[in-house]
Design a protein around this motif. Structure first.
Motif, PDB file in Angstrom:
ATOM      1  N   VAL A   1       0.941  -1.128  -0.229  1.00  0.00           N
ATOM      2  CA  VAL A   1      -0.329   0.065   0.066  1.00  0.00           C
ATOM      3  C   VAL A   1       0.736   1.385   0.151  1.00  0.00           C
ATOM      4  CG1 VAL A   1      -1.647   1.287   1.296  1.00  0.00           C
ATOM      5  CG2 VAL A   1      -1.581  -1.674   0.960  1.00  0.00           C
ATOM      6  N   THR A   2       1.374   1.160   0.454  1.00  0.00           N
ATOM      7  CA  THR A   2       3.044   1.753   0.428  1.00  0.00           C
ATOM      8  C   THR A   2       3.846   2.865  -0.190  1.00  0.00           C
ATOM      9  OG1 THR A   2       3.546   1.664   3.377  1.00  0.00           O
ATOM     10  CG2 THR A   2       4.410   3.488   2.205  1.00  0.00           C
ATOM     11  N   ASN A   3       3.891   1.862  -1.229  1.00  0.00           N
ATOM     12  CA  ASN A   3       4.524   1.937  -2.518  1.00  0.00           C
ATOM     13  C   ASN A   3       3.752   2.102  -3.678  1.00  0.00           C
ATOM     14  OD1 ASN A   3       6.700   0.887  -1.408  1.00  0.00           O
ATOM     15  ND2 ASN A   3       6.377  -1.323  -2.313  1.00  0.00           N
ATOM     16  N   MET A   4       2.039   2.168  -3.668  1.00  0.00           N
ATOM     17  CA  MET A   4       1.190   2.717  -4.186  1.00  0.00           C
ATOM     18  C   MET A   4       0.811   3.982  -4.603  1.00  0.00           C
ATOM     19  SD  MET A   4      -2.626   1.176  -5.558  1.00  0.00           S
ATOM     20  CE  MET A   4      -1.701  -0.634  -6.590  1.00  0.00           C
ATOM     21  N   GLN A   5       1.130   4.489  -2.663  1.00  0.00           N
ATOM     22  CA  GLN A   5       0.784   5.581  -2.499  1.00  0.00           C
ATOM     23  C   GLN A   5       1.712   6.526  -3.430  1.00  0.00           C
ATOM     24  OE1 GLN A   5      -0.010   5.620   1.571  1.00  0.00           O
ATOM     25  NE2 GLN A   5      -2.259   6.153   1.667  1.00  0.00           N
ATOM     26  N   GLU A   6       2.954   5.208  -2.848  1.00  0.00           N
ATOM     27  CA  GLU A   6       3.848   6.419  -3.344  1.00  0.00           C
ATOM     28  C   GLU A   6       4.541   6.544  -5.077  1.00  0.00           C
ATOM     29  OE1 GLU A   6       7.115   4.540  -1.611  1.00  0.00           O
ATOM     30  OE2 GLU A   6       7.252   5.845   0.317  1.00  0.00           O
ATOM     31  N   GLU A   7       4.102   6.062  -5.389  1.00  0.00           N
ATOM     32  CA  GLU A   7       3.424   5.801  -7.032  1.00  0.00           C
ATOM     33  C   GLU A   7       2.515   6.726  -7.699  1.00  0.00           C
ATOM     34  OE1 GLU A   7       5.019   4.722 -10.999  1.00  0.00           O
ATOM     35  OE2 GLU A   7       5.700   4.062  -8.831  1.00  0.00           O
ATOM     36  N   LEU A   8       1.521   6.665  -6.607  1.00  0.00           N
ATOM     37  CA  LEU A   8       0.279   7.969  -6.873  1.00  0.00           C
ATOM     38  C   LEU A   8       0.697   8.927  -6.700  1.00  0.00           C
ATOM     39  CD1 LEU A   8      -3.094   5.831  -5.881  1.00  0.00           C
ATOM     40  CD2 LEU A   8      -2.045   6.637  -7.926  1.00  0.00           C
ATOM     41  N   GLN A   9       1.740   9.540  -5.580  1.00  0.00           N
ATOM     42  CA  GLN A   9       2.434  10.908  -5.369  1.00  0.00           C
ATOM     43  C   GLN A   9       3.056  11.085  -6.524  1.00  0.00           C
ATOM     44  OE1 GLN A   9       0.683  12.969  -2.769  1.00  0.00           O
ATOM     45  NE2 GLN A   9       2.580  14.532  -4.001  1.00  0.00           N
ATOM     46  N   ALA A  10       3.939  10.168  -6.706  1.00  0.00           N
ATOM     47  CA  ALA A  10       4.880  10.329  -7.923  1.00  0.00           C
ATOM     48  C   ALA A  10       4.065  10.539  -9.325  1.00  0.00           C
ATOM     49  CB  ALA A  10       6.524   9.196  -8.371  1.00  0.00           C
ATOM     50  N   LEU A  11       3.813  10.815  -9.752  1.00  0.00           N
ATOM     51  CA  LEU A  11       2.625  10.879 -10.895  1.00  0.00           C
ATOM     52  C   LEU A  11       2.305  12.699 -10.680  1.00  0.00           C
ATOM     53  CD1 LEU A  11       0.736   7.604 -11.580  1.00  0.00           C
ATOM     54  CD2 LEU A  11       2.838   8.519 -12.553  1.00  0.00           C
ATOM     55  N   LEU A  12       1.436  12.997  -9.802  1.00  0.00           N
ATOM     56  CA  LEU A  12       1.199  13.774  -9.292  1.00  0.00           C
ATOM     57  C   LEU A  12       2.127  15.172  -9.418  1.00  0.00           C
ATOM     58  CD1 LEU A  12      -1.669  12.849  -6.280  1.00  0.00           C
ATOM     59  CD2 LEU A  12      -2.059  14.121  -8.774  1.00  0.00           C
ATOM     60  N   ASP A  13       3.344  14.525  -9.188  1.00  0.00           N
ATOM     61  CA  ASP A  13       4.266  15.643  -9.537  1.00  0.00           C
ATOM     62  C   ASP A  13       4.847  15.555 -10.658  1.00  0.00           C
ATOM     63  OD1 ASP A  13       4.232  16.194  -6.672  1.00  0.00           O
ATOM     64  OD2 ASP A  13       5.586  14.420  -6.055  1.00  0.00           O
ATOM     65  N   GLU A  14       5.092  15.120 -11.291  1.00  0.00           N
ATOM     66  CA  GLU A  14       5.291  14.789 -12.763  1.00  0.00           C
ATOM     67  C   GLU A  14       4.050  15.710 -13.845  1.00  0.00           C
ATOM     68  OE1 GLU A  14       6.675  11.674 -16.307  1.00  0.00           O
ATOM     69  OE2 GLU A  14       6.344  11.766 -14.610  1.00  0.00           O
ATOM     70  N   LYS A  15       5.540  16.664 -14.223  1.00  0.00           N
ATOM     71  CA  LYS A  15       4.131  17.539 -15.254  1.00  0.00           C
ATOM     72  C   LYS A  15       3.974  16.703 -16.731  1.00  0.00           C
ATOM     73  CE  LYS A  15       3.995  22.272 -16.700  1.00  0.00           C
ATOM     74  NZ  LYS A  15       5.479  23.200 -17.244  1.00  0.00           N
ATOM     75  N   ILE A  16       3.326  16.904 -16.578  1.00  0.00           N
ATOM     76  CA  ILE A  16       2.442  15.684 -18.143  1.00  0.00           C
ATOM     77  C   ILE A  16       2.113  16.543 -19.250  1.00  0.00           C
ATOM     78  CG2 ILE A  16       1.997  14.054 -17.080  1.00  0.00           C
ATOM     79  CD1 ILE A  16      -0.645  14.223 -17.343  1.00  0.00           C
ATOM     80  N   VAL A  17       1.303  18.064 -19.832  1.00  0.00           N
ATOM     81  CA  VAL A  17       1.376  18.857 -20.262  1.00  0.00           C
ATOM     82  C   VAL A  17       1.347  20.197 -20.049  1.00  0.00           C
ATOM     83  CG1 VAL A  17      -1.021  19.572 -20.902  1.00  0.00           C
ATOM     84  CG2 VAL A  17      -1.273  17.752 -20.171  1.00  0.00           C
ATOM     85  N   VAL A  18       1.926  20.325 -20.812  1.00  0.00           N
ATOM     86  CA  VAL A  18       2.633  21.868 -21.107  1.00  0.00           C
ATOM     87  C   VAL A  18       1.701  22.614 -22.158  1.00  0.00           C
ATOM     88  CG1 VAL A  18       4.490  21.590 -20.234  1.00  0.00           C
ATOM     89  CG2 VAL A  18       4.199  21.190 -23.058  1.00  0.00           C
ATOM     90  N   GLU A  19       1.536  24.141 -22.043  1.00  0.00           N
ATOM     91  CA  GLU A  19       1.159  24.723 -23.212  1.00  0.00           C
ATOM     92  C   GLU A  19       1.679  24.931 -24.440  1.00  0.00           C
ATOM     93  OE1 GLU A  19      -0.091  29.236 -23.580  1.00  0.00           O
ATOM     94  OE2 GLU A  19       1.313  28.927 -21.700  1.00  0.00           O
TER      95      GLU A  19
END
Length: 358
Positions: free
Chosen positions: A319-337
């Motif tokens: 569960v800890t690993n999945m939460q960390e993975e989701l947080q990493a995806l949230l921190d990653e910038k996927i869309v730019v102008e």
């Protein structure tokens, strides 16, 4: 002397008599030639008379035939024939009018077909430059659509390069400003900090498939206590019984200090729906990322991370690993102008309209 002269006279007379004999023969020769002339004349006269008689007989026959013919009936017959000829001529005139009308309609159809064929030939006979400009315009449209609607940078760059190749083949100096605009647009797209969209999509799909491995809070809360080890086997039976009772009592009552509020227990029958809802959140984030919807992507990831912390055991490693993975995806910038790549399209349309203008 008289005797001498007499013989001489006889001789002189005799000589003319002998010379006159030829004269008689000439007369006899002239008489047959004159008869022949009279015979020819008689023959001619007889022929003329015979011809006159024949001509007179012919005239008489004609006059008899004329007088024997019914003139009134013949005139009536001629009049009726003339009337029939007039009717036929009127019918022929009507037929001729109908034919002229049909001919005019055929001419109108021919004119229409000729104009249509002329327009088609004009369209098909466009210059090679016009077709190349039309193809280039379509490529620039594809680049704009893929970039603005699907946020597909790779396809947009490929379309812009193909459009530049088309303009290069034309070798027209007036198209150099458009090629410069295309080059600037390609450079702007290549400078973008692009995330690994396919890799992120695969990571989300992998997390959605491993949700069955996450333990719930209820599974850890009601876990049985581990048995106490190190009990001497040489003790008496009564002591063993008391110790066993004490261990059972400790297993019924457990005291745990928590700094946060206790989450409500999830009924066992709701376990399936919880995991399916989490799976839908992850797949929704995956789809939003592919469509460039940053808001939906972030919201789905935050909701999934919160649900995992509320209903699953956060003290376990999975569960800890999945939460960390989701947080990493949230921190990653996927869309730019994204930059605007419509300048080259507008310039090309302006030049094409000037070239096609009459």
């Amino acid at each position: 002397m008289a005797e001498d002269t007499a013989p001489d006279t006889k001789q002189v007379v005799a000589k003319p008599a002998k010379a006159a004999k030829p004269k008689k023969s000439e007369k006899s020769a002239q008489k047959p030639s004159g008869g022949r002339v009279w015979g020819v004349l008689a023959l001619l006269v007889s022929l003329v008379a015979l011809g006159a008689v024949g001509y007179g007989g012919y005239i008489y026959y004609i006059k008899q035939d004329l007088f024997s013919t019914d003139v009134v009936a013949e005139l009536n017959r001629l009049k009726s024939g003339s009337a029939r000829n007039g009717e036929r001529q009127a019918e022929f005139g009507k037929s001729l009018d109908r034919f002229e009308q049909r001919l005019n309609s055929v001419k109108e159809i021919q004119d229409t077909l000729a104009s249509a064929i002329g327009g088609l030939a004009q369209d098909l006979g466009r210059k090679r430059d016009d077709w190349a400009l039309a193809e280039t315009e379509q490529l620039l449209l594809i680049a704009n659509y893929r970039l603005q609607l699907a946020r597909d940078v790779e396809t947009a760059v490929a379309a812009l390069r193909a459009a530049d190749e088309q303009l290069q083949k034309l070798a027209d100096p007036s198209l150099l400003p458009i090629r410069k605009l295309i080059a600037d647009e390609i450079t702007a797209l290549q400078r973008l900090d692009r995330a690994d969209i396919p890799g992120i999509a695969l990571r989300l799909g992998s997390m959605a498939s491993t949700l069955e491995q996450l333990p719930l809070h209820v599974e850890r809360r009601f876990a049985t206590a581990a048995p106490v080890t190190g009990v001497a086997t040489t003790e008496s039976t009564s002591l063993n019984t008391l110790q066993q009772m004490w261990r059972d009592f400790l297993g019924l009552i457990r005291i745990r200090k928590t700094t946060t509020g206790q989450k409500p227990l999830l009924p066992p029958e709701q376990d399936y729906f919880l995991r399916e809802n989490l799976r839908l959140m992850l797949y929704g984030a995956q789809l939003a990322m592919l469509q460039g919807d940053t808001g939906t992507y972030t919201q789905n990831l935050k909701s999934a991370r919160r649900w995992i912390g509320d209903y699953f055991d956060t003290e376990t490693q999975v569960v800890t690993n999945m939460q960390e993975e989701l947080q990493a995806l949230l921190d990653e910038k996927i869309v730019v102008e994204l930059p605007d790549v419509s300048a080259s399209l507008g310039a090309l349309r302006d030049i094409a309209s000037k070239k096609l203008a009459p």
